[in-house]
Design a protein around this motif. Structure first.
Motif: not given
Length: 101
Positions: A36-40, A64-74
């Protein structure tokens, strides 16, 4: 008649066998947390580990999850994570298109 030495050896060995399952569960928990930590990813979910033999010493998991970068837009993402049970090191790479089903 069973000798005392054999009886003592059997009694000492029994708790070791019971702790083995607990040790495996602790290793699986540590692997999940490390992946979980490595996937970020935000709001991560982790698949059940696929355990390779002790010869390689790795567990593989999909995170699985949501990319945290704003440009990825969720955008949702999937990362393949390898966890080394011996060194407790992890590496996660994007696993686009993998379903784990």
């Amino acid at each position: 008649m069973v000798s005392r030495a054999i009886l003592v050896a059997l009694l000492v060995a029994a708790p070791a066998m019971a702790s083995t399952e607990a040790a495996w569960q602790a290793s699986a928990r540590n692997g999940r947390a490390a992946c979980i930590a490595a996937a970020r990813l935000l709001r991560p979910t982790v698949s059940a580990p696929v355990g390779f033999s002790d010869r390689t010493g790795f567990d593989a998991m999909l995170v699985r999850g949501i990319y945290p970068q704003k440009f990825m837009k969720g955008a949702r993402g999937t990362m393949l994570c390898l966890y080394d049970r011996r060194t407790h090191r992890t590496e996660a790479v994007e696993a686009k298109g993998w379903s784990g089903k």
